[in-house]
Each structure stands twice: as structure tokens, then as C-alpha cells.
Scaffold this motif. Sequence first.
Motif, PDB file in Angstrom:
ATOM      1  N   ARG A 142     -47.261 -58.243  25.111  1.00 15.73           N
ATOM      2  CA  ARG A 142     -47.565 -59.425  25.910  1.00 15.73           C
ATOM      3  C   ARG A 142     -46.350 -60.344  26.023  1.00 15.73           C
ATOM      4  O   ARG A 142     -46.143 -60.993  27.043  1.00 15.73           O
ATOM      5  N   LEU A 143     -45.546 -60.389  24.962  1.00  9.93           N
ATOM      6  CA  LEU A 143     -44.355 -61.242  24.972  1.00  9.93           C
ATOM      7  C   LEU A 143     -43.138 -60.534  25.569  1.00  9.93           C
ATOM      8  O   LEU A 143     -42.055 -61.094  25.609  1.00  9.93           O
ATOM      9  N   GLY A 144     -43.316 -59.284  26.015  1.00  7.89           N
ATOM     10  CA  GLY A 144     -42.239 -58.576  26.703  1.00  7.89           C
ATOM     11  C   GLY A 144     -41.377 -57.714  25.809  1.00  7.89           C
ATOM     12  O   GLY A 144     -40.296 -57.296  26.222  1.00  7.89           O
ATOM     13  N   PHE A 145     -41.812 -57.413  24.603  1.00 12.14           N
ATOM     14  CA  PHE A 145     -41.034 -56.592  23.684  1.00 12.14           C
ATOM     15  C   PHE A 145     -41.705 -55.238  23.511  1.00 12.14           C
ATOM     16  O   PHE A 145     -42.891 -55.082  23.739  1.00 12.14           O
ATOM     17  N   ALA A 146     -40.898 -54.278  23.072  1.00 11.95           N
ATOM     18  CA  ALA A 146     -41.425 -52.960  22.725  1.00 11.95           C
ATOM     19  C   ALA A 146     -40.791 -52.572  21.395  1.00 11.95           C
ATOM     20  O   ALA A 146     -39.635 -52.907  21.125  1.00 11.95           O
ATOM     21  N   PRO A 147     -41.528 -51.883  20.543  1.00  5.07           N
ATOM     22  CA  PRO A 147     -40.931 -51.485  19.263  1.00  5.07           C
ATOM     23  C   PRO A 147     -39.833 -50.453  19.485  1.00  5.07           C
ATOM     24  O   PRO A 147     -39.903 -49.634  20.397  1.00  5.07           O
ATOM     25  N   LEU A 148     -38.789 -50.551  18.665  1.00  2.00           N
ATOM     26  CA  LEU A 148     -37.692 -49.596  18.760  1.00  2.00           C
ATOM     27  C   LEU A 148     -38.054 -48.343  17.981  1.00  2.00           C
ATOM     28  O   LEU A 148     -38.610 -48.410  16.895  1.00  2.00           O
ATOM     29  N   ARG A 149     -37.692 -47.190  18.553  1.00  2.00           N
ATOM     30  CA  ARG A 149     -37.908 -45.934  17.850  1.00  2.00           C
ATOM     31  C   ARG A 149     -36.808 -44.975  18.274  1.00  2.00           C
ATOM     32  O   ARG A 149     -36.278 -45.079  19.377  1.00  2.00           O
ATOM     33  N   PRO A 150     -36.428 -44.051  17.413  1.00  5.26           N
ATOM     34  CA  PRO A 150     -35.342 -43.144  17.771  1.00  5.26           C
ATOM     35  C   PRO A 150     -35.753 -42.201  18.897  1.00  5.26           C
ATOM     36  O   PRO A 150     -36.943 -41.938  19.105  1.00  5.26           O
ATOM     37  N   ARG A 151     -34.735 -41.706  19.614  1.00  2.00           N
ATOM     38  CA  ARG A 151     -35.004 -40.741  20.672  1.00  2.00           C
ATOM     39  C   ARG A 151     -35.527 -39.454  20.060  1.00  2.00           C
ATOM     40  O   ARG A 151     -35.137 -39.074  18.958  1.00  2.00           O
ATOM     41  N   PRO A 152     -36.390 -38.746  20.742  1.00  2.00           N
ATOM     42  CA  PRO A 152     -36.921 -37.503  20.174  1.00  2.00           C
ATOM     43  C   PRO A 152     -35.828 -36.437  20.043  1.00  2.00           C
ATOM     44  O   PRO A 152     -34.920 -36.358  20.859  1.00  2.00           O
ATOM     45  N   ARG A 153     -35.909 -35.659  19.003  1.00  2.00           N
ATOM     46  CA  ARG A 153     -34.974 -34.556  18.747  1.00  2.00           C
ATOM     47  C   ARG A 153     -35.759 -33.260  18.661  1.00  2.00           C
ATOM     48  O   ARG A 153     -36.815 -33.212  18.024  1.00  2.00           O
ATOM     49  N   HIS A 154     -35.241 -32.236  19.270  1.00  2.00           N
ATOM     50  CA  HIS A 154     -35.906 -30.942  19.204  1.00  2.00           C
ATOM     51  C   HIS A 154     -35.687 -30.341  17.829  1.00  2.00           C
ATOM     52  O   HIS A 154     -34.601 -30.420  17.260  1.00  2.00           O
ATOM     53  N   ARG A 155     -36.718 -29.708  17.283  1.00  2.47           N
ATOM     54  CA  ARG A 155     -36.623 -29.164  15.925  1.00  2.47           C
ATOM     55  C   ARG A 155     -35.600 -28.044  15.803  1.00  2.47           C
ATOM     56  O   ARG A 155     -34.963 -27.888  14.777  1.00  2.47           O
ATOM     57  N   GLN A 156     -35.468 -27.260  16.841  1.00  2.00           N
ATOM     58  CA  GLN A 156     -34.567 -26.104  16.778  1.00  2.00           C
ATOM     59  C   GLN A 156     -33.209 -26.392  17.422  1.00  2.00           C
ATOM     60  O   GLN A 156     -32.462 -25.465  17.722  1.00  2.00           O
ATOM     61  N   ALA A 157     -32.889 -27.657  17.606  1.00  2.00           N
ATOM     62  CA  ALA A 157     -31.613 -28.011  18.232  1.00  2.00           C
ATOM     63  C   ALA A 157     -30.453 -27.694  17.294  1.00  2.00           C
ATOM     64  O   ALA A 157     -30.563 -27.812  16.071  1.00  2.00           O
ATOM     65  N   ASP A 158     -29.356 -27.320  17.885  1.00  5.19           N
ATOM     66  CA  ASP A 158     -28.159 -27.001  17.113  1.00  5.19           C
ATOM     67  C   ASP A 158     -27.262 -28.243  17.096  1.00  5.19           C
ATOM     68  O   ASP A 158     -26.685 -28.606  18.128  1.00  5.19           O
ATOM     69  N   PRO A 159     -27.112 -28.911  15.920  1.00  5.52           N
ATOM     70  CA  PRO A 159     -26.309 -30.141  15.879  1.00  5.52           C
ATOM     71  C   PRO A 159     -24.849 -29.908  16.255  1.00  5.52           C
ATOM     72  O   PRO A 159     -24.224 -30.759  16.885  1.00  5.52           O
ATOM     73  N   GLU A 160     -24.284 -28.748  15.924  1.00  5.87           N
ATOM     74  CA  GLU A 160     -22.883 -28.480  16.257  1.00  5.87           C
ATOM     75  C   GLU A 160     -22.696 -28.339  17.759  1.00  5.87           C
ATOM     76  O   GLU A 160     -21.721 -28.843  18.329  1.00  5.87           O
ATOM     77  N   ALA A 161     -23.630 -27.667  18.427  1.00  6.05           N
ATOM     78  CA  ALA A 161     -23.545 -27.513  19.881  1.00  6.05           C
ATOM     79  C   ALA A 161     -23.697 -28.867  20.565  1.00  6.05           C
ATOM     80  O   ALA A 161     -23.021 -29.147  21.563  1.00  6.05           O
ATOM     81  N   GLN A 162     -24.555 -29.711  20.013  1.00  2.89           N
ATOM     82  CA  GLN A 162     -24.727 -31.037  20.601  1.00  2.89           C
ATOM     83  C   GLN A 162     -23.469 -31.876  20.423  1.00  2.89           C
ATOM     84  O   GLN A 162     -23.056 -32.594  21.336  1.00  2.89           O
ATOM     85  N   ALA A 163     -22.850 -31.800  19.248  1.00  4.67           N
ATOM     86  CA  ALA A 163     -21.614 -32.548  19.008  1.00  4.67           C
ATOM     87  C   ALA A 163     -20.512 -32.052  19.936  1.00  4.67           C
ATOM     88  O   ALA A 163     -19.732 -32.842  20.481  1.00  4.67           O
ATOM     89  N   ALA A 164     -20.436 -30.739  20.147  1.00  2.12           N
ATOM     90  CA  ALA A 164     -19.426 -30.181  21.050  1.00  2.12           C
ATOM     91  C   ALA A 164     -19.684 -30.636  22.480  1.00  2.12           C
ATOM     92  O   ALA A 164     -18.748 -30.935  23.224  1.00  2.12           O
TER      93      ALA A 164
END
Length: 170
Positions: A142-164
Motif C-alpha cells: 500500500r505504501l509502494g514498497f515490495a520486499p527484496l528477494r534474490p533473483r531465482p537461480r536454476h539448480r543445475q546451473a553451471d557457475p563457471e559457465a555463468q561467470a564466463a
Amino acid sequence: MHLAKHQRRPRLELKLRHHPDNLHALYRESEDLVERARWHAIWLLTTGHSIPEVAQILGYSIRWVRDTLHRYNEGRPMADLRLQNPGQPPLLPPELQEAFRQALLEPHPRDGIWTIRNAAEWLSQRLGRPVDPRRAWSWMRRLGFAPLRPRPRHRQADPEAQAAFKKNSS
């Protein structure tokens, strides 16, 4: 009132408390639509129309006309009093709403992020009673705010490929 199988209801009599001209004036001058329809029904009944005729003329049921006649005979108000009910006052008075808005603009004192639970705790402390997190969520929205939450991450994502990918895209 218990009626036998073929017994009719007793005839409703109009206990006239106003002159028919006054009823017509009340009907014509009424601003509230429900009140206007009720006065119109009573005025039509005083001019000699039967209950089924009044129901057909006004487009209401016979039961509605009978209820209106009972209301008039008992001296109850003709206006729709539901519209005059202001309801409950809001959970947060205006000054507390502004304090809550100001608090949400600053980082949360404990962990820096305003979550719904943090907001519910803050409201509980100020109001002196427990506040459900869903109520805190509704006040944040009502006051115009939304709670902050992290972006969704896929469980099988490869962190090295994402960093590259991040390195190559910038």
C-alpha cells in the motif's frame, strides 16, 4: 406464523403516517436510490395499487414490496443505512504510516534488508500487539514498497559457465 396447507397469508395493511402528497414529495426529492425506490413503492400503495402491481411497476419482487411495507409500518428508516457505516479505522494511523514509510526507506537496523517478517516485527513493536506478516506485506504494498528477494537461480546451473558469460558480455 405457521399456516395450514391452503391458508393464505394475512392481508398486509398500510398504516398511513404521511399524506399521499407528502409521500410523493419524499419519493421525488430523495437522493439515495434505495430510499427513493422504497418511498415510490409506498406512494404507489397509497394510490390504490396492489402489492403485485407495485412489484411489476418497479421491477422488484413481491417479497421486496412486502418487506418495504413492513419497514414503513414499523417506522424504520427508508434509507440504505449500509452506506453510512464507516467501517473499522485502519490498522495504522496516518502518523504511524508515515513513520513506517520513513523506516522502510532506511536500511533495516539488524540485517540491512527489509523482509516481510522484519516489517511485521517493526509494526508489532509500534502497535504493542502481534501483526501477521501478511498484514505487513499489504501495508508495504500500500505504501509502494515490495520486499527484496534474490533473483531465482536454476539448480543445475553451471557457475563457471555463468561467470564466463558475464566476462564475455561486458
